[in-house]
Scaffold this motif. Structure first.
Motif, PDB file in Angstrom:
ATOM      1  N   VAL A  40      -2.645  -6.334  14.253  1.00 36.36           N
ATOM      2  CA  VAL A  40      -2.283  -6.123  15.656  1.00 36.36           C
ATOM      3  C   VAL A  40      -0.955  -6.808  15.964  1.00 36.36           C
ATOM      4  CG1 VAL A  40      -2.946  -6.634  18.040  1.00 36.36           C
ATOM      5  CG2 VAL A  40      -4.671  -5.839  16.412  1.00 36.36           C
ATOM      6  N   GLU A  41      -0.788  -8.020  15.439  1.00 28.84           N
ATOM      7  CA  GLU A  41       0.455  -8.769  15.678  1.00 28.84           C
ATOM      8  C   GLU A  41       1.658  -8.062  15.067  1.00 28.84           C
ATOM      9  OE1 GLU A  41       2.535 -13.054  14.483  1.00 28.84           O
ATOM     10  OE2 GLU A  41       0.489 -12.587  13.810  1.00 28.84           O
ATOM     11  N   MET A  42       1.548  -7.620  13.817  1.00 30.51           N
ATOM     12  CA  MET A  42       2.679  -6.960  13.163  1.00 30.51           C
ATOM     13  C   MET A  42       3.021  -5.637  13.842  1.00 30.51           C
ATOM     14  SD  MET A  42       3.868  -8.933  10.850  1.00 30.51           S
ATOM     15  CE  MET A  42       3.385 -10.321  11.900  1.00 30.51           C
ATOM     16  N   ALA A  82     -10.955  -3.758   3.456  1.00 28.13           N
ATOM     17  CA  ALA A  82     -11.063  -5.218   3.374  1.00 28.13           C
ATOM     18  C   ALA A  82      -9.893  -5.897   4.085  1.00 28.13           C
ATOM     19  CB  ALA A  82     -11.115  -5.653   1.904  1.00 28.13           C
ATOM     20  N   ILE A  83      -8.684  -5.350   3.911  1.00 29.06           N
ATOM     21  CA  ILE A  83      -7.529  -5.921   4.611  1.00 29.06           C
ATOM     22  C   ILE A  83      -7.703  -5.763   6.115  1.00 29.06           C
ATOM     23  CG2 ILE A  83      -5.045  -5.685   5.010  1.00 29.06           C
ATOM     24  CD1 ILE A  83      -4.731  -4.858   2.091  1.00 29.06           C
ATOM     25  N   ALA A  84      -8.143  -4.588   6.558  1.00 32.10           N
ATOM     26  CA  ALA A  84      -8.348  -4.342   7.983  1.00 32.10           C
ATOM     27  C   ALA A  84      -9.388  -5.295   8.569  1.00 32.10           C
ATOM     28  CB  ALA A  84      -8.769  -2.895   8.210  1.00 32.10           C
ATOM     29  N   ARG A  85     -10.416  -5.592   7.803  1.00 31.02           N
ATOM     30  CA  ARG A  85     -11.476  -6.485   8.272  1.00 31.02           C
ATOM     31  C   ARG A  85     -11.011  -7.946   8.286  1.00 31.02           C
ATOM     32  NH1 ARG A  85     -14.793  -5.985   4.092  1.00 31.02           N
ATOM     33  NH2 ARG A  85     -13.933  -7.885   3.145  1.00 31.02           N
ATOM     34  N   ASP A  86     -10.361  -8.374   7.207  1.00 32.48           N
ATOM     35  CA  ASP A  86     -10.023  -9.788   7.065  1.00 32.48           C
ATOM     36  C   ASP A  86      -8.760 -10.193   7.821  1.00 32.48           C
ATOM     37  OD1 ASP A  86     -12.216  -9.876   5.406  1.00 32.48           O
ATOM     38  OD2 ASP A  86     -11.040  -9.782   3.542  1.00 32.48           O
ATOM     39  N   HIS A  87      -7.896  -9.225   8.124  1.00 36.89           N
ATOM     40  CA  HIS A  87      -6.615  -9.566   8.750  1.00 36.89           C
ATOM     41  C   HIS A  87      -6.336  -8.701   9.978  1.00 36.89           C
ATOM     42  CE1 HIS A  87      -5.842 -12.044   5.231  1.00 36.89           C
ATOM     43  NE2 HIS A  87      -6.154 -11.006   4.474  1.00 36.89           N
ATOM     44  N   ALA A  88      -7.397  -8.427  10.738  1.00 39.09           N
ATOM     45  CA  ALA A  88      -7.269  -7.560  11.909  1.00 39.09           C
ATOM     46  C   ALA A  88      -6.267  -8.118  12.919  1.00 39.09           C
ATOM     47  CB  ALA A  88      -8.634  -7.371  12.568  1.00 39.09           C
ATOM     48  N   ARG A 129      -7.188   9.406   4.470  1.00 41.33           N
ATOM     49  CA  ARG A 129      -8.361   9.307   3.601  1.00 41.33           C
ATOM     50  C   ARG A 129      -8.472   7.910   3.005  1.00 41.33           C
ATOM     51  NH1 ARG A 129      -7.641  14.967   0.145  1.00 41.33           N
ATOM     52  NH2 ARG A 129      -8.325  16.417   1.782  1.00 41.33           N
ATOM     53  N   GLU A 130      -7.355   7.348   2.571  1.00 41.66           N
ATOM     54  CA  GLU A 130      -7.392   6.004   1.985  1.00 41.66           C
ATOM     55  C   GLU A 130      -7.763   4.963   3.036  1.00 41.66           C
ATOM     56  OE1 GLU A 130      -4.214   4.790  -0.465  1.00 41.66           O
ATOM     57  OE2 GLU A 130      -4.367   6.520  -1.805  1.00 41.66           O
ATOM     58  N   ARG A 131      -7.271   5.146   4.259  1.00 41.69           N
ATOM     59  CA  ARG A 131      -7.617   4.217   5.338  1.00 41.69           C
ATOM     60  C   ARG A 131      -9.116   4.244   5.624  1.00 41.69           C
ATOM     61  NH1 ARG A 131      -5.885   6.633  10.576  1.00 41.69           N
ATOM     62  NH2 ARG A 131      -7.942   7.602  10.307  1.00 41.69           N
ATOM     63  N   ASP A 132      -9.696   5.455   5.610  1.00 42.54           N
ATOM     64  CA  ASP A 132     -11.097   5.608   5.993  1.00 42.54           C
ATOM     65  C   ASP A 132     -12.071   5.288   4.873  1.00 42.54           C
ATOM     66  OD1 ASP A 132     -10.154   6.393   8.439  1.00 42.54           O
ATOM     67  OD2 ASP A 132     -10.481   8.543   8.116  1.00 42.54           O
ATOM     68  N   LEU A 155       0.278  -8.728   4.087  1.00 40.95           N
ATOM     69  CA  LEU A 155      -0.829  -7.788   3.919  1.00 40.95           C
ATOM     70  C   LEU A 155      -0.949  -6.861   5.124  1.00 40.95           C
ATOM     71  CD1 LEU A 155      -3.649  -9.945   2.282  1.00 40.95           C
ATOM     72  CD2 LEU A 155      -2.051  -8.359   1.198  1.00 40.95           C
ATOM     73  N   ALA A 156      -0.676  -7.377   6.310  1.00 40.67           N
ATOM     74  CA  ALA A 156      -0.730  -6.541   7.510  1.00 40.67           C
ATOM     75  C   ALA A 156       0.329  -5.450   7.459  1.00 40.67           C
ATOM     76  CB  ALA A 156      -0.547  -7.408   8.753  1.00 40.67           C
ATOM     77  N   LEU A 157       1.546  -5.809   7.054  1.00 39.09           N
ATOM     78  CA  LEU A 157       2.618  -4.815   6.935  1.00 39.09           C
ATOM     79  C   LEU A 157       2.289  -3.803   5.844  1.00 39.09           C
ATOM     80  CD1 LEU A 157       5.700  -7.178   7.307  1.00 39.09           C
ATOM     81  CD2 LEU A 157       5.015  -5.377   8.921  1.00 39.09           C
ATOM     82  N   TYR A 158       1.740  -4.279   4.741  1.00 33.70           N
ATOM     83  CA  TYR A 158       1.344  -3.390   3.657  1.00 33.70           C
ATOM     84  C   TYR A 158       0.280  -2.404   4.141  1.00 33.70           C
ATOM     85  CZ  TYR A 158      -0.881  -1.907  -0.704  1.00 33.70           C
ATOM     86  OH  TYR A 158      -1.425  -1.160  -1.717  1.00 33.70           O
ATOM     87  N   TYR A 159      -0.682  -2.882   4.910  1.00 38.35           N
ATOM     88  CA  TYR A 159      -1.731  -2.013   5.447  1.00 38.35           C
ATOM     89  C   TYR A 159      -1.134  -0.924   6.339  1.00 38.35           C
ATOM     90  CZ  TYR A 159      -5.716  -0.488   8.247  1.00 38.35           C
ATOM     91  OH  TYR A 159      -6.657   0.295   8.880  1.00 38.35           O
TER      92      TYR A 159
END
Length: 209
Positions: free
Chosen positions: A86-88, A76-82, A66-69, A122-126
């Motif tokens: 993928v790399e992490m 915002a993290i998914a958009r700015d650090h996509a 739910r939080e992801r969606d 931020l990627a790892l946090y996401y």
């Protein structure tokens, strides 16, 4: 005790150790880490960082999704650090266990965010917030991440039913903080549905034709 809130600040002692010392006979600082990260009876998760029972994971995976969606912060993290996400994800598959300090600032894109100063952080946090990874262990209280399937039992890596999850969350909230206006507003739909279902249930004492 429904949750064990974790606190990184260590003045006299960390608050979670103080709390456990007052409740557990012969407790010594750090014992919670053994049952959490070695025995895997618990896991840590959440913006309100707390240790939660591992057998509750299917409920919390609903909350993670739910939080992801719907969470603007994670979107915002998914958009700015996509690309970093993928790399992490690939690095975790390759290395198994990864920590934020594994990536030098000079090799990363700098960010201005409470949750991290590097795009890798931020990627790892996401990935942690959305349930793809979990905390494998902690090193000086910093998380070391691993893929969820390497941390949690396979039979718990699933989602519970939506209505069942809402009832679970309502019970947890009331057990933790009692009845409150915030809780009643947050779970109003759950309460209304429960009352409706109860009213619809047949009277067991009523004679049947």
């Amino acid at each position: 005790m429904e949750y064990l809130q974790l606190d990184p600040l260590n003045i006299i002692a960390r608050s979670h150790d103080i709390k456990l010392h007052s409740r557990v006979l012969d407790y010594t600082p750090g014992m919670w880490e053994d049952v959490t990260y070695q025995q895997r009876k618990f896991f840590d998760w959440g913006n309100w960082l707390a240790v939660r029972a591992m057998d509750e994971l299917p409920y919390w995976r609903v909350v993670m999704r739910r939080e992801r969606d719907s969470g603007s912060r994670l979107r915002a993290i998914a958009r700015d650090h996509a690309d970093a996400i993928v790399e992490m994800r690939a690095v975790l598959h390759e290395r198994g266990i990864v920590g934020n300090r594994d990536f030098a600032m000079a090799t990363r894109t700098r960010t201005q965010n409470y949750r991290g100063r590097k795009d890798s952080a931020l990627a790892l946090y996401y990935l942690w917030c959305t349930g793809e990874v979990m905390t494998h262990h902690r090193d000086r209280f910093e998380r070391a991440y691993a893929l969820t399937e390497t941390v949690a039992p396979a039979h718990l890596i699933r989602e519970s039913d939506e209505d069942e999850t809402d009832r679970f969350l309502l019970k947890k909230d009331i057990s933790f903080s009692g009845l409150s206006l915030y809780g009643l507003r947050t779970y109003r739909n759950v309460l209304e549905k429960a009352l409706t279902d109860e009213n619809r249930a047949p009277d067991q004492n009523e004679p049947r034709a």
